[in-house]
Design a protein around this motif. Structure first.
Motif, PDB file in Angstrom:
ATOM      1  N   ARG A  26       0.459  -0.720  -0.196  1.00  0.00           N
ATOM      2  CA  ARG A  26      -0.345   0.269   0.388  1.00  0.00           C
ATOM      3  C   ARG A  26       0.467   0.946   0.211  1.00  0.00           C
ATOM      4  O   ARG A  26      -0.213   2.776  -0.206  1.00  0.00           O
ATOM      5  CB  ARG A  26      -1.025   0.254   1.547  1.00  0.00           C
ATOM      6  N   TRP A  27       1.730   1.865   0.032  1.00  0.00           N
ATOM      7  CA  TRP A  27       3.019   2.730  -0.219  1.00  0.00           C
ATOM      8  C   TRP A  27       2.568   3.169  -1.442  1.00  0.00           C
ATOM      9  O   TRP A  27       3.017   3.643  -1.345  1.00  0.00           O
ATOM     10  CB  TRP A  27       4.648   1.827   0.218  1.00  0.00           C
ATOM     11  N   GLY A  28       2.451   2.515  -2.182  1.00  0.00           N
ATOM     12  CA  GLY A  28       1.879   3.024  -4.149  1.00  0.00           C
ATOM     13  C   GLY A  28       1.527   4.068  -3.501  1.00  0.00           C
ATOM     14  O   GLY A  28       0.799   5.208  -4.746  1.00  0.00           O
ATOM     15  N   TRP A  29       0.511   4.422  -2.133  1.00  0.00           N
ATOM     16  CA  TRP A  29      -0.419   5.582  -2.572  1.00  0.00           C
ATOM     17  C   TRP A  29       0.454   6.584  -1.760  1.00  0.00           C
ATOM     18  O   TRP A  29      -0.148   7.340  -1.615  1.00  0.00           O
ATOM     19  CB  TRP A  29      -1.345   5.332  -1.612  1.00  0.00           C
ATOM     20  N   LEU A  30       1.843   6.772  -0.932  1.00  0.00           N
ATOM     21  CA  LEU A  30       1.812   7.758  -0.478  1.00  0.00           C
ATOM     22  C   LEU A  30       2.425   8.615  -1.344  1.00  0.00           C
ATOM     23  O   LEU A  30       2.018  10.154  -1.365  1.00  0.00           O
ATOM     24  CB  LEU A  30       3.677   7.291  -0.043  1.00  0.00           C
ATOM     25  N   PRO A  31       2.895   8.928  -3.018  1.00  0.00           N
ATOM     26  CA  PRO A  31       3.210  10.223  -3.641  1.00  0.00           C
ATOM     27  C   PRO A  31       1.202  10.582  -3.908  1.00  0.00           C
ATOM     28  O   PRO A  31       0.808  11.682  -3.597  1.00  0.00           O
ATOM     29  CB  PRO A  31       3.597   9.789  -5.107  1.00  0.00           C
ATOM     30  N   LEU A  32       0.228   9.567  -4.068  1.00  0.00           N
ATOM     31  CA  LEU A  32      -0.661  10.540  -3.738  1.00  0.00           C
ATOM     32  C   LEU A  32      -1.443  11.044  -3.301  1.00  0.00           C
ATOM     33  O   LEU A  32      -2.176  12.192  -2.849  1.00  0.00           O
ATOM     34  CB  LEU A  32      -1.153   9.128  -4.617  1.00  0.00           C
ATOM     35  N   LEU A  33      -1.099  10.469  -1.510  1.00  0.00           N
ATOM     36  CA  LEU A  33      -1.726  11.034   0.027  1.00  0.00           C
ATOM     37  C   LEU A  33      -0.665  12.270  -0.108  1.00  0.00           C
ATOM     38  O   LEU A  33      -1.374  13.134  -0.429  1.00  0.00           O
ATOM     39  CB  LEU A  33      -0.932   9.676   0.289  1.00  0.00           C
ATOM     40  N   THR A  34       0.457  12.892  -0.723  1.00  0.00           N
ATOM     41  CA  THR A  34       0.979  13.262  -0.889  1.00  0.00           C
ATOM     42  C   THR A  34       0.759  15.139  -1.717  1.00  0.00           C
ATOM     43  O   THR A  34       0.416  15.496  -1.289  1.00  0.00           O
ATOM     44  CB  THR A  34       2.337  13.253  -1.142  1.00  0.00           C
ATOM     45  N   GLY A  35       0.207  13.657  -2.750  1.00  0.00           N
ATOM     46  CA  GLY A  35      -1.011  14.759  -3.745  1.00  0.00           C
ATOM     47  C   GLY A  35      -1.722  16.478  -3.386  1.00  0.00           C
ATOM     48  O   GLY A  35      -1.880  16.445  -3.436  1.00  0.00           O
ATOM     49  N   VAL A  36      -2.946  14.697  -2.445  1.00  0.00           N
ATOM     50  CA  VAL A  36      -4.000  15.577  -2.266  1.00  0.00           C
ATOM     51  C   VAL A  36      -3.578  16.419  -1.382  1.00  0.00           C
ATOM     52  O   VAL A  36      -4.403  17.315  -1.116  1.00  0.00           O
ATOM     53  CB  VAL A  36      -4.557  14.245  -1.492  1.00  0.00           C
ATOM     54  N   ALA A  37      -2.510  15.716  -0.015  1.00  0.00           N
ATOM     55  CA  ALA A  37      -2.212  17.607   0.775  1.00  0.00           C
ATOM     56  C   ALA A  37      -1.428  18.148   0.723  1.00  0.00           C
ATOM     57  O   ALA A  37      -2.296  19.160   0.955  1.00  0.00           O
ATOM     58  CB  ALA A  37      -0.667  16.428   2.165  1.00  0.00           C
ATOM     59  N   VAL A  38      -1.015  18.350  -0.663  1.00  0.00           N
ATOM     60  CA  VAL A  38      -0.903  19.625  -0.989  1.00  0.00           C
ATOM     61  C   VAL A  38      -1.422  19.931  -1.740  1.00  0.00           C
ATOM     62  O   VAL A  38      -1.640  21.991  -1.684  1.00  0.00           O
ATOM     63  CB  VAL A  38       0.307  18.887  -2.319  1.00  0.00           C
ATOM     64  N   GLY A  43     -10.435   7.500   3.624  1.00  0.00           N
ATOM     65  CA  GLY A  43     -11.014   8.874   3.319  1.00  0.00           C
ATOM     66  C   GLY A  43      -9.744   9.187   2.069  1.00  0.00           C
ATOM     67  O   GLY A  43     -10.326   9.661   1.008  1.00  0.00           O
ATOM     68  N   LEU A  44      -8.972   8.642   1.877  1.00  0.00           N
ATOM     69  CA  LEU A  44      -7.767   8.628   0.948  1.00  0.00           C
ATOM     70  C   LEU A  44      -8.387   8.892  -0.940  1.00  0.00           C
ATOM     71  O   LEU A  44      -8.248   9.872  -1.693  1.00  0.00           O
ATOM     72  CB  LEU A  44      -6.637   8.513   0.878  1.00  0.00           C
ATOM     73  N   GLN A  45      -8.838   7.684  -0.643  1.00  0.00           N
ATOM     74  CA  GLN A  45      -9.143   7.116  -1.982  1.00  0.00           C
ATOM     75  C   GLN A  45     -10.215   8.294  -2.665  1.00  0.00           C
ATOM     76  O   GLN A  45      -9.998   8.434  -4.064  1.00  0.00           O
ATOM     77  CB  GLN A  45      -9.805   5.848  -2.143  1.00  0.00           C
TER      78      GLN A  45
END
Length: 289
Positions: free
Chosen positions: A108-120, A226-228
């Motif tokens: 599930r670590w592949g979500w880290l760049p997408l999570l960062t995008g949401v946060a930014v 809630g990330l997806q």
């Protein structure tokens, strides 16, 4: 006359009053706290790549999870597919962070760049007053003169057992004559209410800390955290006709219809097949319909 260094850049950080230096002491005071994610924050005048530097620090044990490295100027910043990322000194945010979600399954670590995008995107929208969108998997888009332009990008790199270094590059105050390519943009060109990088960086890192905590609490489950759903809501790629340029010189054309549970972009082809894409370059062709 302001003295200049060998690279032709002003030695005095206050030589461009519209681009003051970051206040490292104030940033540490605002962001580092007991029990929080951020454990250290360093601001360097310039470097080749904050990602390269932080990966090296993580490898030799001099950085631990929550380390933040920021550069006022980045000479050899890298994006996906080894694309170069450069900008004038103090014109953007060039930052890398070290994350090590050991309680989250590695798949599930592949979500880290997408999570960062949401946060930014969340942090910048609140602080700069700019409408932002995400292009799968890791580009930040803004609208300049009615045109969609890239103003930032994210690059995640593994650093062995130390975790993942996530790099963030954002064009903040770049003027039209400073853009590396005509298709690029910046927060200033998109009508940002402010381009002071200190509050922008604080907002981005606080947003990232919150999203990362929620995702970890859900053991990396993108739906439960809630990330997806949030990523899909802010993703400009979905609903578009796209061309995916894949490894092996293969291209896939169709409508981007979803981001699946593994963070892959699902493309519906004209042949009626839905194919998930986990890696590749995505080109927005035109809006569907």
């Amino acid at each position: 006359m302001t003295p200049r260094n060998d690279a032709g850049s002003p030695e005095n950080p206050w030589s461009d009053l519209g681009r003051p230096p970051l206040n490292a002491t104030a940033l540490r005071r605002a962001l580092i706290r007991e029990g929080g994610l951020w454990t250290s924050l360093d601001v360097v005048p310039e470097t080749g790549s904050t990602n390269t530097d932080l990966v090296a620090r993580a490898a030799d044990g001099s950085a631990r999870e929550g380390a933040v490295l920021v550069a006022e100027e980045q000479r050899s910043g890298r994006g996906r597919l080894d694309r170069q990322w450069s900008a004038p000194a103090r014109s953007g945010l060039f930052v890398s962070v070290l994350l090590n979600p050991s309680e989250v399954p590695v798949e599930r670590w592949g979500w880290l760049p997408l999570l960062t995008g949401v946060a930014v995107a969340t942090g910048l929208s609140r602080t700069a007053g700019v409408d932002t969108a995400l292009k799968w998997p890791n580009d930040l888009l803004v609208t300049v003169d009615g045109e969609e332009r890239k103003a930032g990008g994210i690059l995640a790199e593994r650093s062995g057992d130390a975790g993942v270094v996530v790099g963030i590059g954002i064009n903040v105050s770049l003027r039209a004559d400073e853009l590396p390519v005509p298709q690029a943009g910046s927060l200033a060109l998109a009508g940002a209410t402010g381009t002071d990088r200190d509050p922008l960086l604080r907002a981005v890192l606080r947003s990232l800390e919150q999203w990362y905590a929620d995702w970890r609490a859900a053991k990396g489950d993108p739906a439960a955290s809630g990330l997806q759903e949030t990523y899909a809501a802010g993703c400009a790629t979905l609903g578009r006709r796209v061309r995916a340029e894949l490894p092996g010189d293969r291209a896939l054309v169709g409508e981007a219809v979803a981001v699946d549970g593994d963070g892959r972009l699902v493309i519906a082809t004209e042949e009626g097949v839905q194919e998930p894409v986990g890696a590749g370059d995505i080109v927005h062709v035109r809006p569907v319909g």
